[in-house]
Design a protein around this motif. Structure first.
Motif, short mmCIF file in Angstrom:
data_model
loop_
_atom_site.label_atom_id
_atom_site.label_comp_id
_atom_site.label_asym_id
_atom_site.label_seq_id
_atom_site.Cartn_x
_atom_site.Cartn_y
_atom_site.Cartn_z
N GLN A 142 -8.52 7.15 7.66
CA GLN A 142 -7.47 7.96 7.01
C GLN A 142 -7.28 7.49 5.56
O GLN A 142 -7.08 8.30 4.66
CB GLN A 142 -6.15 7.84 7.78
N HIS A 143 -7.35 6.18 5.36
CA HIS A 143 -7.21 5.60 4.02
C HIS A 143 -8.27 6.16 3.06
O HIS A 143 -7.97 6.48 1.91
CB HIS A 143 -7.32 4.07 4.12
N ILE A 144 -9.50 6.29 3.54
CA ILE A 144 -10.58 6.81 2.69
C ILE A 144 -10.30 8.27 2.30
O ILE A 144 -10.48 8.65 1.14
CB ILE A 144 -11.96 6.68 3.40
N ILE A 145 -9.84 9.06 3.26
CA ILE A 145 -9.51 10.47 2.98
C ILE A 145 -8.39 10.53 1.93
O ILE A 145 -8.47 11.26 0.95
CB ILE A 145 -9.06 11.20 4.27
N ALA A 146 -7.37 9.73 2.15
CA ALA A 146 -6.17 9.77 1.29
C ALA A 146 -6.46 9.30 -0.13
O ALA A 146 -5.84 9.77 -1.08
CB ALA A 146 -5.06 8.93 1.91
N THR A 147 -7.40 8.36 -0.29
CA THR A 147 -7.59 7.73 -1.60
C THR A 147 -8.90 8.12 -2.29
O THR A 147 -9.20 7.60 -3.36
CB THR A 147 -7.55 6.18 -1.47
N HIS A 148 -9.67 9.06 -1.70
CA HIS A 148 -10.99 9.36 -2.29
C HIS A 148 -10.87 10.04 -3.64
O HIS A 148 -11.75 9.93 -4.48
CB HIS A 148 -11.84 10.20 -1.34
N SER A 149 -9.77 10.74 -3.88
CA SER A 149 -9.61 11.56 -5.08
C SER A 149 -8.70 10.86 -6.09
O SER A 149 -8.32 9.70 -5.89
CB SER A 149 -9.00 12.89 -4.67
N LYS A 150 -8.32 11.60 -7.14
CA LYS A 150 -7.47 11.01 -8.18
C LYS A 150 -6.14 10.49 -7.62
O LYS A 150 -5.55 9.56 -8.16
CB LYS A 150 -7.20 12.04 -9.28
N GLU A 151 -5.70 11.08 -6.50
CA GLU A 151 -4.45 10.63 -5.88
C GLU A 151 -4.52 9.15 -5.49
O GLU A 151 -3.50 8.48 -5.38
CB GLU A 151 -4.12 11.47 -4.64
N GLY A 152 -5.74 8.67 -5.26
CA GLY A 152 -5.92 7.28 -4.83
C GLY A 152 -5.96 6.29 -5.97
O GLY A 152 -6.02 5.08 -5.74
N ASP A 153 -5.94 6.80 -7.22
CA ASP A 153 -6.07 5.92 -8.38
C ASP A 153 -4.87 4.98 -8.57
O ASP A 153 -4.96 4.00 -9.29
CB ASP A 153 -6.26 6.74 -9.67
N PHE A 154 -3.77 5.32 -7.93
CA PHE A 154 -2.54 4.54 -8.17
C PHE A 154 -2.39 3.35 -7.24
O PHE A 154 -1.53 2.50 -7.44
CB PHE A 154 -1.32 5.46 -8.06
N GLY A 155 -3.20 3.29 -6.21
CA GLY A 155 -3.07 2.19 -5.26
C GLY A 155 -4.33 1.35 -5.21
O GLY A 155 -5.18 1.43 -6.10
N LYS A 156 -4.45 0.55 -4.16
CA LYS A 156 -5.63 -0.30 -4.00
C LYS A 156 -6.50 0.31 -2.91
O LYS A 156 -6.02 0.62 -1.83
CB LYS A 156 -5.17 -1.71 -3.62
N ARG A 157 -7.77 0.48 -3.24
CA ARG A 157 -8.70 1.03 -2.25
C ARG A 157 -9.43 -0.10 -1.51
O ARG A 157 -9.72 -1.13 -2.11
CB ARG A 157 -9.75 1.92 -2.93
N THR A 158 -9.75 0.15 -0.23
CA THR A 158 -10.60 -0.80 0.52
C THR A 158 -12.02 -0.68 -0.04
O THR A 158 -12.34 0.27 -0.76
CB THR A 158 -10.65 -0.43 2.02
N VAL A 159 -12.88 -1.63 0.32
CA VAL A 159 -14.26 -1.59 -0.18
C VAL A 159 -14.96 -0.29 0.25
O VAL A 159 -15.68 0.34 -0.55
CB VAL A 159 -15.07 -2.85 0.22
N GLU A 160 -14.71 0.15 1.49
CA GLU A 160 -15.35 1.39 1.97
C GLU A 160 -14.86 2.58 1.13
O GLU A 160 -15.64 3.48 0.80
CB GLU A 160 -15.02 1.63 3.46
N SER A 161 -13.58 2.57 0.78
CA SER A 161 -13.03 3.67 0.00
C SER A 161 -13.54 3.66 -1.44
O SER A 161 -13.80 4.72 -2.03
CB SER A 161 -11.49 3.64 0.02
N ILE A 162 -13.70 2.46 -2.00
CA ILE A 162 -14.24 2.35 -3.38
C ILE A 162 -15.64 2.98 -3.41
O ILE A 162 -15.96 3.78 -4.30
CB ILE A 162 -14.32 0.86 -3.83
N ILE A 163 -16.45 2.63 -2.42
CA ILE A 163 -17.83 3.15 -2.39
C ILE A 163 -17.83 4.68 -2.24
O ILE A 163 -18.52 5.40 -2.97
CB ILE A 163 -18.63 2.49 -1.24
N VAL A 164 -17.04 5.19 -1.30
CA VAL A 164 -17.01 6.64 -1.05
C VAL A 164 -16.48 7.38 -2.28
O VAL A 164 -17.02 8.41 -2.68
CB VAL A 164 -16.17 6.98 0.21
N HIS A 165 -15.44 6.84 -2.89
CA HIS A 165 -14.86 7.45 -4.10
C HIS A 165 -15.93 7.61 -5.19
O HIS A 165 -16.09 8.67 -5.78
CB HIS A 165 -13.71 6.55 -4.58
#
Ligand SMILES: [Fe+2]
Length: 177
Positions: A142-165
């Motif tokens: 869910q974290h990856i879905i929520a933070t993959h786009s510009k909306e995720g720029d304000f928080g901290k992404r997990t390593v998996e989310s950084i890669i997918v983004h």
């Protein structure tokens, strides 16, 4: 419908955890069933309505992002060894689901595919999250879905989310005007 989803998304088979794989399939079935688009449409429509004369389809763009994310993760694991921990199932499931909410953003107006008013107010990171939660997709995905786009720029992404983004943006940015 299940067969249609597996046909447009061969990468779903890369998810080793059976339970997670079923959840991902169910999210996509729900999205297509509640969309103005069919699974076949996704192989035809341009991946962005904002780019003029875009000849790259939704599925080509999405599958490229998933393939890039997995390749990137493999190189990182090979070169960084135990200095980095990447959960490949979480990464793959997340990459496959980042735009599932987009199916609910579209509407057909005057015979043309556009973004609905509701879709503009509740963008796909949010609607995608709602779909994922409906099928008990784990919080790491869910974290990856929520933070993959510009909306995720304000928080901290997990390593998996950084890669997918990044995988998502490198298969999008070069085509922007
Ligand atoms: Fe997206």
């Amino acid at each position: 419908m299940r067969e249609k989803i597996l046909e447009i998304w061969p990468e779903i088979e890369w998810i080793k955890n059976k339970e997670l794989k079923e959840k991902v399939i169910n999210c996509w079935i729900y999205a297509v069933e509640n969309s103005v688009l069919s699974a076949e449409d996704l192989k035809v429509i341009p991946f962005s309505l904002l780019i003029k004369d875009c000849n790259i389809t939704f599925m080509t763009h999405k599958r490229t992002a998933v393939q890039l994310a997995v390749e990137m993760a493999n190189v990182m694991k090979k070169n960084f060894g135990d200095q980095i921990k990447i959960d490949m199932d979480i990464l793959t499931a997340g990459a496959i689901l980042i735009d599932v909410g987009k199916l609910l953003e579209y509407e057909i107006k005057d015979n043309k595919l556009t973004t609905s008013e509701a879709g503009k107010l509740v963008r796909h990171p949010f609607s995608g999250l709602a779909i994922a939660d409906r099928f008990s997709v784990p919080p790491e995905v869910q974290h990856i879905i929520a933070t993959h786009s510009k909306e995720g720029d304000f928080g901290k992404r997990t390593v998996e989310s950084i890669i997918v983004h990044h995988a998502d943006f490198v298969s999008f940015d070069p085509f922007k005007a």
